[in-house]
Design a protein around this motif. Structure first.
Motif, short mmCIF file in Angstrom:
data_model
loop_
_atom_site.label_atom_id
_atom_site.label_comp_id
_atom_site.label_asym_id
_atom_site.label_seq_id
_atom_site.Cartn_x
_atom_site.Cartn_y
_atom_site.Cartn_z
N UNK A 1 -23.45 -7.74 15.67
CA UNK A 1 -24.23 -7.85 14.44
C UNK A 1 -24.28 -9.27 13.88
N UNK A 2 -23.67 -10.21 14.59
CA UNK A 2 -23.60 -11.59 14.12
C UNK A 2 -22.92 -11.68 12.74
N UNK A 3 -21.96 -10.76 12.54
CA UNK A 3 -21.19 -10.81 11.31
C UNK A 3 -19.83 -11.40 11.62
N UNK A 4 -19.18 -11.96 10.60
CA UNK A 4 -17.86 -12.49 10.86
C UNK A 4 -16.85 -11.36 10.92
N UNK A 5 -15.84 -11.50 11.79
CA UNK A 5 -14.88 -10.41 11.96
C UNK A 5 -13.92 -10.31 10.77
N UNK A 6 -13.98 -11.27 9.86
CA UNK A 6 -13.09 -11.18 8.70
C UNK A 6 -13.46 -10.01 7.78
N UNK A 7 -14.54 -9.32 8.12
CA UNK A 7 -14.93 -8.16 7.32
C UNK A 7 -13.77 -7.16 7.20
N UNK A 8 -13.01 -7.03 8.32
CA UNK A 8 -11.88 -6.10 8.27
C UNK A 8 -10.89 -6.54 7.19
N UNK A 9 -10.74 -7.85 7.06
CA UNK A 9 -9.84 -8.37 6.01
C UNK A 9 -10.32 -8.00 4.63
N UNK A 10 -11.64 -8.07 4.44
CA UNK A 10 -12.21 -7.70 3.14
C UNK A 10 -11.90 -6.24 2.84
N UNK A 11 -12.11 -5.40 3.85
CA UNK A 11 -11.88 -3.98 3.66
C UNK A 11 -10.40 -3.70 3.38
N UNK A 12 -9.52 -4.37 4.14
CA UNK A 12 -8.08 -4.16 3.95
C UNK A 12 -7.65 -4.63 2.56
N UNK A 13 -8.12 -5.82 2.20
CA UNK A 13 -7.75 -6.37 0.90
C UNK A 13 -8.23 -5.48 -0.23
N UNK A 14 -9.49 -5.05 -0.12
CA UNK A 14 -10.07 -4.21 -1.17
C UNK A 14 -9.30 -2.90 -1.28
N UNK A 15 -8.90 -2.37 -0.13
CA UNK A 15 -8.17 -1.11 -0.13
C UNK A 15 -6.84 -1.25 -0.88
N UNK A 16 -6.09 -2.31 -0.53
CA UNK A 16 -4.80 -2.53 -1.19
C UNK A 16 -5.02 -2.69 -2.70
N UNK A 17 -6.01 -3.50 -3.03
CA UNK A 17 -6.30 -3.77 -4.44
C UNK A 17 -6.58 -2.48 -5.21
N UNK A 18 -7.42 -1.65 -4.63
CA UNK A 18 -7.81 -0.44 -5.35
C UNK A 18 -6.68 0.59 -5.40
N UNK A 19 -5.91 0.67 -4.33
CA UNK A 19 -4.79 1.63 -4.35
C UNK A 19 -3.79 1.21 -5.42
N UNK A 20 -3.49 -0.08 -5.46
CA UNK A 20 -2.54 -0.57 -6.47
C UNK A 20 -3.11 -0.36 -7.87
N UNK B 1 0.82 -1.20 0.00
CA UNK B 1 0.00 0.00 0.00
C UNK B 1 0.86 1.26 0.00
N UNK B 2 1.95 1.24 0.76
CA UNK B 2 2.73 2.46 0.90
C UNK B 2 3.94 2.49 -0.02
N UNK B 3 4.07 1.48 -0.88
CA UNK B 3 5.22 1.38 -1.78
C UNK B 3 6.50 1.52 -0.96
N UNK B 4 7.36 2.47 -1.25
CA UNK B 4 8.64 2.52 -0.54
C UNK B 4 8.66 3.57 0.56
N UNK B 5 7.54 4.22 0.78
CA UNK B 5 7.59 5.40 1.64
C UNK B 5 7.55 5.01 3.12
N UNK B 6 8.75 4.90 3.69
CA UNK B 6 8.89 4.41 5.06
C UNK B 6 8.12 5.27 6.05
N UNK B 7 7.97 6.54 5.74
CA UNK B 7 7.32 7.44 6.68
C UNK B 7 5.85 7.06 6.89
#
Lengths: 363, 506
Positions: A324-343, A295-301
Motif C-alpha cells: 500500500x506504499x504506507x510506512x510500517x510504523x503504522x503498527x506503532x501508531x496502533x500499539x501506542x494508541x491502544x496503550x494510551x486508551x487502555x490506560x 497495558x497488562x499492569x501486574x498480571x503476569x498471565x
C-alpha cells in the motif's frame, strides 16, 4: 441473607462486565484513532488492516516470523514486569537488550576461532548476554539507589550510551575487514547460530527460552515470597520497609532480574536472528516490552498473549510499504494508541469507582 | 480588618472538625487560638484562608460576607496564612518567590516588586536579601519572606500556624515585634499556638476551641489555669487501671539524643521495665514521634546508648532493632503501616518469621484466619486491607507484630477509633504486657494516657518532662506540661529534675 449474597454476586458480575466492556471500548477507540490517521493519509483503512492480518497469520513463514519477534518481546516484557512489580519504571530495558547483545558478540568473537564446541560457545554467549543486561541494569539501579537519580532518567541516558557504544564498536574496533558499514559486524559462522527450523528463521531453542522466562517470572511473582515482597515494595515502599522488607535491596535485585532477561533477548537476537551485531539490534523491543507491561499492569498471565498480539502487529505491518506504499510504523501508531486508551479507560474507571464510593479508601 | 465567622461547620466523615463555630475578632487584635490536637484549630484556619470550604456557615470581613474559593482568592480579600512549613520554593530566589503568587503579568517586574517589598520591610524592622536562594535561608527568614509576601499582596488578616517552632529566640522576638507593629496598623493577627507562654506574651485576646466548638474567650491578664482547664477539661471517666509492670529493666536508654527535621531531642535517660506501659504526651510535633522513632532505630540517634536486655542496639538500623524484638507500629495505617492492594493473608505471609521460597497459600490463609479470630478483625483472609475499617486496620497492624516482640512502640494506636475498638485494642496490648513485653505509645488523648500508662513522659519543644507516675497525675497537670508550663512545686517532681521553662529557645 441469601438475598443479600445474590445481590453482592450480581453487583460483581455487573462490575466485571463493565470492565470487559471498557477494555473492548479502549480497543475500539485505538482502532478509530488509527483509522482516522489512515484516512487522513489517504490510505484505505480496511485494506490496510487486512494486509496486517494477512502478513501476520496468512502464511507459515509469516506466522513463524511473528514467533521470531515474539521471543524478545516475551523476554523484555517479562523482565519489565519484575521491575514494575517493585514499582520501578525500568525504561532502560532497551539499553539492557543492546548491552546484552554487545557482550554476547564480544564473547563470540573471542571464542569463534577456538576449538571449543559450538554448543558450549552459544551457551556461554547467552549467559554473557544475561550478564551484560544485568550489568547495564545494575548501573541504573545503583544510580537510583545510591545516587538519587530517577530510574527513568538514568535508564534513558544509558539507552543512548548503549546505542552509541554499539555504533562505535561496529564502525571502530569490530568493523568488517575493509570498511565498517551500517549492516553490522562480520557475521558469525553458521555453526555458531542457534539452530532454526528448516526453511524458517524461527529457532525452537529461543522460543523455548522465551516461554520459559515467562513461566519463571509468573511463578516468581505469583507463588514465591520473593514476588510478594517485591509487590509489597512496589505498592508501598515505606510500609514494606516498616514491615521488615529490605526494600532497596529488593529494588536492585528487580533491576538485575529484568536486566538479565533483557540481555538474554539481546543475546537471542545475535545468536538466532542476525548472527552479528547490528546498529539497531534491539529493534525497539525494549520500549515495546514497556508498553506491554503498562497495558497488562501486574498480571503476569497476560504477557504471552499480548506480546504475541504486538509481535503480530509488527510483522503484519511489514507488508504495508510493499502493498500500500504506507510506512510500517503504522503498527506503532496502533500499539501506542491502544496503550494510551487502555490506560486512559482504566484511569477513568478508577475515578468513577472512587466517586461512586465503590472503592473504599478513596473518600 | 474585622473578622467574623458564623456557625462554621466542617465534617470529615463522622468527625465534626468544626461544629458551629462563631467568633468575632476586631481589627488590630492579636488573637491566640488555643486548643489541643484535633480541637479544630487547623480546620478553622484552613477555611478562613481559603484552603478548604466549610460545609456551612459564613465568613464576614469588615461586615461583608465573602466566599473564599482558594488561598489566592482569600488573599485577594485580604486574608493570608503563614503555614508552619513555609509554602515557598527553596531552589528559587527570594524575589521570584515574591512574584509567584502575584497577579500575573507575562513579564515579571522584579525591580518593582523588590522596591515595594523593601518599602514594606523597612518600617517593620525586617531585612531580607532578595537575591538569595530561599533554600539557603533559615526557617525564621523564610517566615519573614512569607510574611512580607502576604503583606505585599495586600493581606490585612494574617493567620500564623505555630510560627515559633524551629526558629531562634531572637527571630521569635523579632517576629513578635513585627506582629505588634502590624496590629498597631490595624491588621488582624490570628496566632495558632499551644505554647501558653507565647500566647500570654503576645496576644491581646484568646479564643479556646475544644472538640470543634468555641469553648470560650479571654482577655488579659490571662490566667493559665483557666486556659488549661478550658483546653482540656472533660468528663472524667474513671476506669480500672491495668498494670503488669515489674521492676525488671528491659529497655534502657542512656543520654539518648536525636534530631529530625526541625525537632531536636535533648539527651534523655530512662529504664523501661518488663510489662510496663509508657505513655508519651505532648502536642503534635513536640518531639514524642522523634523519640519513638529513635527507639525503633528509624531515626539515627545523635548520642547516647540504647540497650535491649543485654544487647546494645546503639547505631543499628531499623531492621536490626526489629529482629532483636523492637516492634514499631506507625500512626498512618494505610500510608506506612499496611500495604494497600494486598490482602490480610498477604500481609501475614509478608511478616512471617522464617519463610521458605515458595508460598503455601493454603497455610497462609489458615494463619490469617487464625489471626483474624485472635484479634477479632472484621474481614476475611482475602480482604484487601484498604477495605477494612480504621479499627480493623489497627487490629490487623497489631496482629502483624510477631508474638515474640519485646518492646512495642506504637504511634497514636487509637487515633480515630471508636471507644469499643480502643478498649479491645488495649485488652490485646495488655495481654502482651502480661507476657513480659513493654509498650511505649503516643496519644493526644489525656484520659487514655492516664488510664493505660504506668508512667508518662511529656514532650514540649524537644524537652522531656517526667517520667510521671500515671496513678497520681491529673489531667490538669498534664495540660500544664503539654503547654510548656513549669509545674515544679506542685509536688509531683520531688524525685526528678525540675521541668525546664520550655519554648524560649525553640
Amino acid at each position: 441473607m441469601a438475598d443479600l449474597a445474590a445481590r453482592v454476586r450480581d453487583h460483581f458480575t455487573r462490575e466485571r462486565w463493565i470492565n470487559i466492556g471498557l477494555q473492548i471500548g479502549a480497543l475500539v477507540l485505538a482502532l478509530v484513532l488509527t483509522t482516522v490517521i489512515l484516512v487522513a493519509a489517504g490510505a484505505p483503512p480496511l485494506s490496510a488492516y487486512w494486509q496486517i492480518i494477512k502478513g501476520a497469520v496468512g502464511s507459515v513463514t509469516g506466522f513463524s516470523n511473528v514467533l521470531v519477534a515474539w521471543v524478545p518481546l516475551l523476554l523484555a516484557a517479562s523482565g519489565v514486569l519484575v521491575t514494575f512489580a517493585a514499582g520501578l519504571w525500568n525504561i532502560g530495558v532497551e539499553g539492557q537488550i543492546v548491552f546484552g547483545a554487545v557482550l554476547t558478540t564480544w564473547v563470540m568473537r573471542l571464542m569463534q576461532d577456538t576449538a571449543m564446541s559450538p554448543a558450549l560457545v552459544i551457551i556461554i554467549a547467552l549467559i554473557a548476554g544475561m550478564v551484560g543486561g544485568a550489568l547495564w541494569a545494575a548501573l541504573a539501579g545503583v544510580l537510583k539507589t545510591f545516587g538519587g537519580v530517577n530510574e527513568i532518567f538514568g535508564g534513558l541516558g544509558l539507552n543512548y550510551v548503549a546505542a552509541a557504544l554499539t555504533l562505535w564498536l561496529i564502525f571502530g574496533p569490530w568493523k568488517r575487514p575493509g570498511i565498517g558499514s551500517m549492516s553490522g559486524t562480520e557475521p558469525f559462522p553458521d555453526k555458531l547460530a542457534l539452530p532454526t527450523i528448516a526453511g524458517l528463521r524461527l529457532s525452537p531453542w529461543s522460543l523455548g527460552l522465551g516461554i520459559l522466562a515467562v513461566i519463571i517470572v509468573y511463578i516468581l511473582l505469583e507463588r514465591t515470597y520473593f514476588g510478594l515482597k517485591l509487590k509489597a515494595t512496589g505498592a508501598s515502599n515505606r510500609a514494606a520497609f516498616l514491615l521488615g522488607v529490605p526494600t532497596w535491596q529488593y529494588g536492585l535485585v528487580a533491576f538485575l532480574a529484568c536486566g538479565a532477561l533483557a540481555g538474554l533477548a539481546g543475546a537471542v537476537q545475535v545468536t538466532a536472528v542476525y548472527h552479528r551485531l547490528i546498529p539497531s539490534i534491539s529493534s525497539g523491543y525494549g520500549y515495546l516490552g514497556l508498553m506491554i507491561g503498562m497495558l497488562i499492569a501486574y498480571r503476569a498471565a497476560w504477557v504471552a498473549p499480548i506480546a504475541l498480539f504486538f509481535a503480530a502487529l509488527n510483522i503484519g505491518s511489514i507488508q504495508l510499504p510493499i502493498v500500500l506504499k504506507l510506512d510500517s510504523t503504522l503498527s506503532g501508531v496502533l500499539q501506542g494508541a491502544l496503550v494510551l486508551f487502555v490506560v486512559l479507560v482504566e484511569g477513568a474507571r478508577q475515578r468513577y469507582l472512587r466517586r461512586a464510593g465503590l472503592k473504599p479508601g478513596g473518600a | 480588618m474585622e473578622v467574623q465567622v458564623k456557625q462554621i461547620r466542617k465534617h470529615f466523615g463522622p468527625v465534626k472538625a468544626n461544629d458551629g463555630i462563631t467568633l468575632s475578632v476586631p481589627a488590630g487584635a492579636i488573637v491566640g487560638i488555643l486548643g489541643e490536637n484535633g480541637a479544630g484549630k487547623s480546620t478553622l484556619m484552613k477555611i478562613l484562608s481559603g484552603f478548604q470550604p466549610a460545609d456551612s456557615g459564613e465568613i464576614l470581613l469588615d461586615g461583608k460576607a465573602v466566599t473564599l474559593r482558594s488561598p489566592a482568592d482569600a488573599i485577594r480579600h485580604g486574608v493570608g496564612m503563614l503555614h508552619q512549613d513555609p509554602l515557598d520554593f527553596p531552589p528559587m530566589r527570594v524575589v521570584d518567590n515574591l512574584l509567584i503568587g502575584a497577579p500575573g503579568r507575562l513579564i515579571p517586574r522584579r525591580g518593582d516588586a523588590a522596591q515595594a517589598v523593601a518599602d514594606l520591610a523597612g518600617p517593620l524592622g525586617l531585612t531580607l536579601d532578595l537575591k538569595a536562594e530561599v533554600g539557603s535561608l533559615t526557617v525564621g527568614e523564610r517566615q519573614q519572606l512569607e510574611l512580607l509576601r502576604l503583606l505585599w499582596l495586600g493581606a490585612r488578616v494574617l493567620i500564623l500556624d505555630e510560627p515559633t517552632t524551629g526558629i531562634s529566640a531572637t527571630q521569635r522576638e523579632q517576629l513578635f515585634g513585627t506582629l505588634r507593629r502590624l496590629a498597631e496598623q490595624g491588621k488582624t493577627v490570628l496566632f495558632v499556638s499551644h505554647k501558653l507562654e507565647e500566647v500570654q506574651e503576645l496576644c491581646t485576646r484568646v479564643a479556646v476551641l475544644r472538640q470543634g466548638r468555641l469553648i470560650g474567650e479571654a482577655l488579659p491578664p490571662f490566667r493559665v489555669d483557666k486556659l488549661v482547664s478550658m483546653m482540656f477539661e472533660r468528663e472524667v471517666t474513671p476506669g480500672e487501671r491495668l498494670s503488669c509492670a515489674t521492676g525488671d529493666t528491659l529497655f534502657r536508654l542512656t543520654d539518648v539524643s536525636a534530631e529530625q527535621g526541625r525537632i531536636k531531642l535533648d539527651p534523655f535517660s530512662m529504664d523501661i521495665h518488663r510489662g510496663e506501659t509508657i505513655g508519651l504526651a505532648g502536642m503534635e510535633g513536640s518531639g514524642q514521634a522523634v523519640f519513638l522513632r529513635s527507639c525503633a532505630g528509624l531515626v539515627a540517634t545523635t548520642g547516647g546508648r540504647i540497650q535491649l536486655e543485654d544487647v546494645d542496639l546503639t547505631g543499628k538500623n531499623y531492621h536490626h532493632f526489629k529482629k532483636k524484638g523492637v516492634a514499631y507500629v506507625p500512626a498512618a495505617r494505610l500510608e506506612e503501616g499496611l500495604i494497600p492492594g494486598l490482602s490480610i493473608t498477604e500481609h501475614v505471609l509478608l511478616t512471617q518469621h522464617k519463610p521458605g521460597f515458595f508460598i503455601d497459600r493454603e497455610s497462609g490463609r489458615k494463619l490469617a484466619q487464625q489471626r483474624i479470630g485472635d484479634y477479632n478483625i472484621k474481614g476475611t483472609p482475602a480482604s484487601p486491607v484498604e477495605s477494612l475499617s480504621g479499627g480493623n486496620q489497627q487490629r490487623t497492624l497489631l496482629a502483624l507484630v510477631r508474638p515474640g516482640a519485646k518492646v512495642m512502640l506504637l504511634e497514636q494506636p487509637t487515633r480515630g477509633l471508636d471507644i469499643e475498638s480502643v478498649i479491645y485494642l488495649w485488652t490485646k496490648l495488655k495481654e502482651r504486657c502480661n507476657d513480659g513485653g513493654s509498650i511505649v505509645f503516643t496519644s493526644s488523648d489525656l484520659d487514655e494516657l492516664l488510664r493505660y500508662s504506668d508512667r508518662i513522659l511529656v514532650f514540649f519543644a524537644g524537652k522531656v518532662s517526667g517520667p510521671l507516675d500515671a496513678k497520681t497525675t491529673t489531667v490538669d497537670q498534664l495540660g500544664y506540661l503539654i503547654g510548656g508550663r513549669d509545674i515544679s512545686g506542685t509536688g509531683i517532681f520531688d524525685e526528678t529534675d525540675p521541668v525546664q521553662e520550655g519554648g524560649l529557645d525553640g
